[in-house]
Design a protein around this motif. Sequence first.
Motif, short mmCIF file in Angstrom:
data_model
loop_
_atom_site.label_atom_id
_atom_site.label_comp_id
_atom_site.label_asym_id
_atom_site.label_seq_id
_atom_site.Cartn_x
_atom_site.Cartn_y
_atom_site.Cartn_z
N MET A 163 0.84 -1.16 0.00
CA MET A 163 0.00 0.00 0.00
C MET A 163 0.90 1.24 0.00
O MET A 163 1.87 1.31 0.73
N GLU A 164 0.54 2.20 -0.82
CA GLU A 164 1.31 3.43 -0.94
C GLU A 164 1.03 4.37 0.24
O GLU A 164 0.02 4.25 0.92
N LEU A 165 1.92 5.33 0.42
CA LEU A 165 1.84 6.28 1.52
C LEU A 165 0.49 7.00 1.57
O LEU A 165 -0.16 7.05 2.61
N GLU B 46 -2.35 6.13 0.29
CA GLU B 46 -3.42 5.18 0.58
C GLU B 46 -3.50 4.90 2.08
O GLU B 46 -4.59 4.76 2.63
N LYS B 47 -2.35 4.82 2.75
CA LYS B 47 -2.33 4.59 4.19
C LYS B 47 -2.96 5.77 4.93
O LYS B 47 -3.73 5.59 5.87
N VAL B 48 -2.61 6.98 4.49
CA VAL B 48 -3.20 8.18 5.10
C VAL B 48 -4.72 8.18 4.90
O VAL B 48 -5.48 8.41 5.84
N LYS B 49 -5.15 7.87 3.69
CA LYS B 49 -6.59 7.83 3.41
C LYS B 49 -7.29 6.78 4.27
O LYS B 49 -8.37 7.03 4.83
N SER C 226 -6.42 15.23 -1.74
CA SER C 226 -7.00 14.21 -2.62
C SER C 226 -5.94 13.64 -3.56
O SER C 226 -5.84 12.42 -3.73
N GLN C 227 -5.15 14.51 -4.16
CA GLN C 227 -4.09 14.07 -5.08
C GLN C 227 -3.03 13.24 -4.34
O GLN C 227 -2.56 12.23 -4.85
N PHE C 228 -2.67 13.67 -3.14
CA PHE C 228 -1.69 12.93 -2.34
C PHE C 228 -2.20 11.53 -2.01
O PHE C 228 -1.49 10.55 -2.16
N GLU C 229 -3.45 11.43 -1.58
CA GLU C 229 -4.01 10.13 -1.23
C GLU C 229 -4.11 9.20 -2.44
O GLU C 229 -4.05 7.99 -2.29
N ARG C 230 -4.24 9.77 -3.62
CA ARG C 230 -4.31 8.96 -4.84
C ARG C 230 -2.94 8.70 -5.45
O ARG C 230 -2.83 8.05 -6.48
N GLY C 231 -1.88 9.23 -4.82
CA GLY C 231 -0.53 8.99 -5.30
C GLY C 231 -0.11 9.85 -6.46
O GLY C 231 0.89 9.57 -7.13
N ILE C 232 -0.84 10.94 -6.73
CA ILE C 232 -0.54 11.82 -7.85
C ILE C 232 0.57 12.81 -7.49
O ILE C 232 1.33 13.23 -8.34
N THR C 233 0.65 13.17 -6.22
CA THR C 233 1.67 14.12 -5.76
C THR C 233 2.33 13.62 -4.49
O THR C 233 1.83 12.69 -3.85
N THR C 234 3.44 14.20 -4.12
CA THR C 234 4.15 13.83 -2.90
C THR C 234 3.91 14.89 -1.83
O THR C 234 3.32 15.93 -2.10
N ILE C 235 4.40 14.61 -0.63
CA ILE C 235 4.19 15.52 0.50
C ILE C 235 5.49 15.68 1.26
O ILE C 235 6.31 14.75 1.30
N ASP C 236 5.70 16.85 1.87
CA ASP C 236 6.92 17.03 2.65
C ASP C 236 6.75 16.47 4.06
O ASP C 236 5.63 16.24 4.53
N VAL C 237 7.87 16.23 4.72
CA VAL C 237 7.87 15.59 6.03
C VAL C 237 7.13 16.43 7.07
O VAL C 237 6.43 15.89 7.93
N LYS C 238 7.26 17.75 7.00
CA LYS C 238 6.59 18.62 7.96
C LYS C 238 5.07 18.40 7.93
O LYS C 238 4.44 18.23 8.97
N THR D 209 5.78 1.49 7.79
CA THR D 209 5.96 0.12 8.26
C THR D 209 5.18 -0.86 7.40
O THR D 209 4.13 -0.52 6.87
N THR D 210 5.70 -2.07 7.27
CA THR D 210 4.98 -3.12 6.55
C THR D 210 4.64 -4.27 7.49
O THR D 210 4.04 -5.24 7.08
N GLU D 211 5.01 -4.15 8.76
CA GLU D 211 4.77 -5.24 9.72
C GLU D 211 3.28 -5.54 9.87
O GLU D 211 2.87 -6.68 9.93
#
Length: 187
Positions: free
Chosen positions: A1-3, A5-8, A33-45, A63-65
């Motif tokens: 699962m992508e980043l 998708e996990k947030v969503k 919306s774009q971030f959750e769909r994997g269209i854009t990235t996000i900064d750590v802050k 994590t993948t555990e």
Amino acid sequence: MELGEKVKYLRNKKKMTIKNMSELTGLSTGFISQFERGITTIDVKHLNKIAEILETDITTFFTTEHPLQPSVEQDIIVRGYLRPYIQHVNRVVHFNLGRFNDDLTMSPEYIEIMPNETKEVPAPYTHDGEEFLYVLEGVLTLSWGDQDIKLYAGDSAHFNSDYPHNWDNMSDVVTKVIIVHAPKSTN
């Protein structure tokens, strides 16, 4: 699962809308919306802020555990290929068969017990609740008070855990067992 998708998944689990998330983070609804769909990235802050809002640690997103799964159906289903690994203690490997949910009282596990070289059944002990064992493969030795009982593939045992008991694999092959603790085991 992508980043995203996990947030969503976590946002939906908290019954939070994209608009709520937008107001709390200062990010636009379109961006989220774009971030959750994997269209854009996000900064750590901003990812740290989202983790804070979702009451989790930022490492949860990486994590993948314990795989997060993206749908309501997956809140109750554990796919075999995504079965969460719980722990490896001594010669026993534990896999979770249920969802990680504090509202549920049972703790179902699939375990694989490696052969025991010493061939000694561990000392019986007691704990709260009840236990259910189902042997899928191999031979499980159940220590019940002062008795040692062999359980074979297809055999099961269901008992109150306040009676002295323990179990182990005394054979020369891997033993595979389904075990359910109720209430959840704290071991």
